[in-house]
Design an enzyme around this catalytic site. Structure first.
Site, PDB file in Angstrom:
ATOM      1  N   HIS A 123      41.116  14.359  13.518  1.00 29.86           N
ATOM      2  CA  HIS A 123      40.404  15.377  12.742  1.00 29.86           C
ATOM      3  C   HIS A 123      40.386  16.720  13.447  1.00 29.86           C
ATOM      4  CE1 HIS A 123      39.074  12.368   9.860  1.00 29.86           C
ATOM      5  NE2 HIS A 123      38.885  11.567  10.894  1.00 29.86           N
TER       6      HIS A 123
ATOM      7  N   GLU B 105      29.482  12.218  29.239  1.00 31.54           N
ATOM      8  CA  GLU B 105      29.057  12.431  30.625  1.00 31.54           C
ATOM      9  C   GLU B 105      30.272  12.676  31.529  1.00 31.54           C
ATOM     10  OE1 GLU B 105      26.608  13.180  32.187  1.00 31.54           O
ATOM     11  OE2 GLU B 105      26.902  12.544  34.249  1.00 31.54           O
TER      12      GLU B 105
ATOM     13  N   GLY C 168      10.664   2.539  51.348  1.00 32.74           N
ATOM     14  CA  GLY C 168      10.973   1.359  50.548  1.00 32.74           C
ATOM     15  C   GLY C 168       9.896   1.147  49.500  1.00 32.74           C
TER      16      GLY C 168
ATOM     17  N   GLU D 281      31.818  20.592  35.345  1.00 35.13           N
ATOM     18  CA  GLU D 281      30.858  21.342  36.147  1.00 35.13           C
ATOM     19  C   GLU D 281      31.258  21.489  37.613  1.00 35.13           C
ATOM     20  OE1 GLU D 281      26.773  19.909  36.159  1.00 35.13           O
ATOM     21  OE2 GLU D 281      27.412  17.835  36.255  1.00 35.13           O
TER      22      GLU D 281
ATOM     23  N   TRP E 226       9.298  10.844  49.603  1.00 38.56           N
ATOM     24  CA  TRP E 226       9.749  10.997  48.214  1.00 38.56           C
ATOM     25  C   TRP E 226       8.903   9.994  47.450  1.00 38.56           C
ATOM     26  CZ3 TRP E 226      12.555  14.219  45.410  1.00 38.56           C
ATOM     27  CH2 TRP E 226      13.024  13.809  44.168  1.00 38.56           C
TER      28      TRP E 226
HETATM   29  O1  M6R Z   1      16.428  17.312  35.662  1.00 41.74           O
HETATM   30  P1  M6R Z   1      17.026  17.021  34.308  1.00 41.74           P
HETATM   31  O2  M6R Z   1      17.496  15.628  34.173  1.00 41.74           O
HETATM   32  O3  M6R Z   1      16.086  17.386  33.207  1.00 41.74           O
HETATM   33  O4  M6R Z   1      18.265  17.974  34.207  1.00 41.74           O
HETATM   34  C1  M6R Z   1      18.997  18.056  33.026  1.00 41.74           C
HETATM   35  C2  M6R Z   1      20.290  18.804  33.226  1.00 41.74           C
HETATM   36  O5  M6R Z   1      20.050  20.110  33.657  1.00 41.74           O
HETATM   37  C3  M6R Z   1      21.198  18.111  34.252  1.00 41.74           C
HETATM   38  O6  M6R Z   1      21.453  16.784  33.878  1.00 41.74           O
HETATM   39  C4  M6R Z   1      22.531  18.852  34.359  1.00 41.74           C
HETATM   40  O7  M6R Z   1      23.256  18.736  33.183  1.00 41.74           O
HETATM   41  C5  M6R Z   1      23.325  18.346  35.561  1.00 41.74           C
HETATM   42  N1  M6R Z   1      23.935  19.432  36.260  1.00 41.74           N
HETATM   43  C6  M6R Z   1      24.388  17.381  35.189  1.00 41.74           C
HETATM   44  O8  M6R Z   1      25.164  16.979  36.257  1.00 41.74           O
END
Ligand code: M6R
Length: 651
Positions: free
Chosen positions: A530, A507, A104, A514, A77
């Site tokens: 509101h 967030e 690392g 999700e 990676w």
């Molecule tokens: O790879 P990215 O950070 O560009 O992805 C953005 C969004 O698709 C990603 O953060 C999405 O909202 C996730 N499923 C959130 O958990």
């Protein structure tokens, strides 16, 4: 994060190394390679791409690697140097007699590279790892040509030991040498490494799944330890070079759970990865100094240094920052907006990329545009970046993937060293994005003289404690687990807060919706009256992030307003804070930002305003856990939520 593996014994090494590497592919998958002790030399094959690409390469070579009884392997990676054949591991020294695989980050590799270059060493890759192969060769040769050193002939173990004393940063290493075909040397510091003890064979790997097909007897290496593996013996040494006797542990894990580090899901593993990911993202960018005049006392952070981007004075002159991103990355942008405004006194726009790209934004060449994307491949985010670039803006990318489209097209790149994020729901990418944004905001704040030195250093000290605080917080995950088991059936869950706490609520709501499919929304607590309050009834749970002490009274009023309409309430606030004891049903505490002495006393009252701003890195973690456990309670697979993909590469 990468995966390393090694085998030595009576069997063919290659057919053991490749399946072992596949078990580590979750740790990285942008390139792969092997090195074998074969015919008086080291035989290396490596390639960009997944392990399947390496297999193809090996398959095209008749009898590839046949006869080798020892070897090492790597799945990468990328951190330093984009994914490419040359940057793939193993790396070798100039004589191609020593091969190294590494997981690392070697923080001082640039200085070591210079040192080696001045001694005639030519480098073939852009990686931090290559210096290790050259250093081992250098010290081995020094021993060979200078009998006066007392080391005599090339001494692989001695050369590795001397090399390790030169390395700053983290490593798990496996090293082979053509001069010592009967052994593999392994060493670790701040990166995991285990040894599989077999009968007439031994293995080394980043993680247990890689060795389970061969043995269940495992030696877990401790930090600073070094091991010499032979077919019939494993010798273990501590950092002082003394022999360590340790009996292997018997591992009963099933192979699938082992791949997730023993966690039930990648998401939970990644939530727990956060202390390490935060530390990897922060530490290489901090400069440290001894706290006492005598140079003996503990090290404390003294400055921020972005080696990878030249943050020159022109940055301090930027008049506006625009941050664009999607999903979780956009929520990081929202936190960043507050941080840049507060710490660097710069106006900031944080816009979702899908809006930004179509709204013909007013952009100026002096604007600094920050584009955030974990994957670096999100279609809307890339389009937003290209639009800003076309209008002449400088682009600073914040991404987790070296070599991604975003990293290649941006002017400057800052990486979040989170390691691969496999679960669809983003967790460690978010907190490491926040870490990078805070570092940028602090550095710009200092350059623009918005922060005096004392405030700047204090913020750095608070940030430097966050990885350990995240670990402490995670040790209390059972509290959230129990809370989720009582609340998972709520039909509506709303997250509210003010300022940073509002940004983190966005967030928190996304995470829950999700993976648990619960209807959840976030709103600024001041907006309650509101409209949102019309939805509140007995089936509602309200989770409030409350870390802005000056706004606690207002938050308490908000909580009372929803409680009196039947909602259940949870508050996430600072450890020791009693303000919500009466108003909220439950309170979850996050560690305080206090750092020492006087600040401790100040924070005992209330956390100091300036350092309150870092709270989202910690206050998001209980909400990640809550989402995870609600998802499980509702019978979902948190790693694979319906209708979602990890990387949204289409509009
Ligand atoms: O790879 P990215 O950070 O560009 O992805 C953005 C969004 O698709 C990603 O953060 C999405 O909202 C996730 N499923 C959130 O958990």
């Amino acid at each position: 994060m990468c995966g390393i593996t090694g085998y030595i014994g009576g069997r063919e090494a290659l057919p053991i190394l490749i399946p072992s590497l596949k078990k580590l592919e979750y740790r990285g998958y942008d390139s792969a390679g092997v090195a074998l002790s074969l015919g008086g030399g080291v035989w290396v094959r490596k390639t960009k791409g997944r392990i399947s690409a390496l297999e193809e390469k090996l398959g095209a070579e008749e009898g590839a690697g046949r006869g080798a009884r020892a070897g090492i392997g790597h799945t990468r990676w990328a951190t330093h140097g984009e994914p490419s054949d040359l940057n793939s591991h193993p790396h070798t020294d100039v004589s191609d007699r020593i091969a190294v695989v590494h997981n690392g980050i070697i923080e001082n590799y640039l200085a070591l590279k210079e040192w080696l270059r001045s001694r005639g060493v030519l480098f073939r890759s852009e990686t931090d790892t290559e210096v290790i192969a050259h250093l081992v060769n250098y010290y081995g040769r020094e021993a060979e040509t200078n009998p006066g050193t007392g080391l005599g002939r090339p001494d692989l173990l001695g050369a590795v030991r001397r090399t390790l004393t030169r390395l700053e940063g983290s490593y798990a290493l496996a090293i082979i040498s053509a001069d010592y075909p009967d052994c593999i040397i392994a060493a670790r510091k701040d990166s995991p490494l285990i040894i599989g003890v077999g009968r007439g064979e031994n293995l080394v790997a980043s993680d247990v799944p890689a060795i389970l097909a061969h043995t269940r007897e495992v030696l877990f290496m401790e930090d600073g330890e070094l091991a010499v593996l032979r077919a019939d013996q494993v010798e273990l040494f501590n950092a002082q070079g003394e022999r360590v006797e340790r009996r292997p542990s018997h591992v009963d894990w099933d192979a699938e759970a082992a791949e997730k580090g023993g966690f039930a899901h990648f998401m939970l593993k990644e939530i727990h990865d956060q202390p390490r990911a935060l530390s990897d993202t922060l530490r290489p960018r901090l400069q440290w100094r001894k706290s006492g005049d005598d140079g003996e006392a503990a090290e404390i952070p003294a400055d921020i240094n972005f080696d990878e981007i030249a943050l020159d004075a022109s940055w301090a002159r930027a008049e506006r920052i625009i941050i664009t991103a999607c999903g979780t990355a956009w929520h990081a942008a929202m936190v960043g907006k507050y941080a840049f405004e507060e710490l660097a006194r710069l106006p900031v726009e944080a816009d979702v990329a899908s809006e930004f790209r179509y709204r013909n934004p007013i952009l100026d060449r002096d604007d600094l545009v920050i584009v955030i994307s974990q994957s670096g491949e999100t279609a809307d985010t890339l389009a937003a970046m290209r639009l800003a670039k076309k209008k002449g803006c400088r682009i600073l990318a914040l991404t987790n993937v070296v070599g991604s489209t975003l990293s290649r097209e941006a002017d400057l790149v800052l990486y979040t060293w989170a390691g691969p994020e496999i679960a669809v729901a983003s967790t460690k990418a978010f907190t490491t994005q926040l870490m990078c944004l805070y570092l940028l905001a602090l550095k710009l704040g200092r350059m623009r003289l918005c922060l005096d030195e004392a405030a700047y250093l204090r913020c750095l000290r608070v940030l430097s404690r966050i990885p350990a605080q995240a670990a402490e917080l995670l040790s209390r995950q059972d509290v959230i687990q129990r809370f989720a088991s009582r609340q998972f059936n709520k039909t509506k869950v709303f997250f509210m807060g003010r300022q940073y706490d509002y940004a983190v609520s966005l967030e928190n709501a996304l995470k829950l919706k999700e993976i648990s499919y619960t209807h959840s929304e976030a709103f600024a607590a001041g907006e309650l009256k509101h409209g949102p309050i019309a939805l509140v009834d007995r089936s509602t749970l309200i989770v409030t992030a409350a870390t802005r002490a000056s706004l606690f009274d207002k938050i308490i009023s908000n909580i009372k307003e929803v409680s009196s309409r039947g909602a259940s309430t949870l508050v996430i606030t600072w450890e020791g804070e009693t303000a919500f004891a009466q108003a909220a049903d439950e309170v979850f505490f996050i560690p305080k930002p206090a750092v020492s002495g006087e600040e401790e006393a100040e924070a005992a009252e209330r956390p100091a305003r300036l350092t309150e701003c870092f709270s989202p890195i910690l206050s998001v973690i209980p909400a990640q856990l809550f989402a995870y456990y609600c998802s499980l309670q509702r019978g979902n697979d948190p790693d694979k939520p319906r209708n979602l993909a990890k990387s949204v590469t289409v509009e």
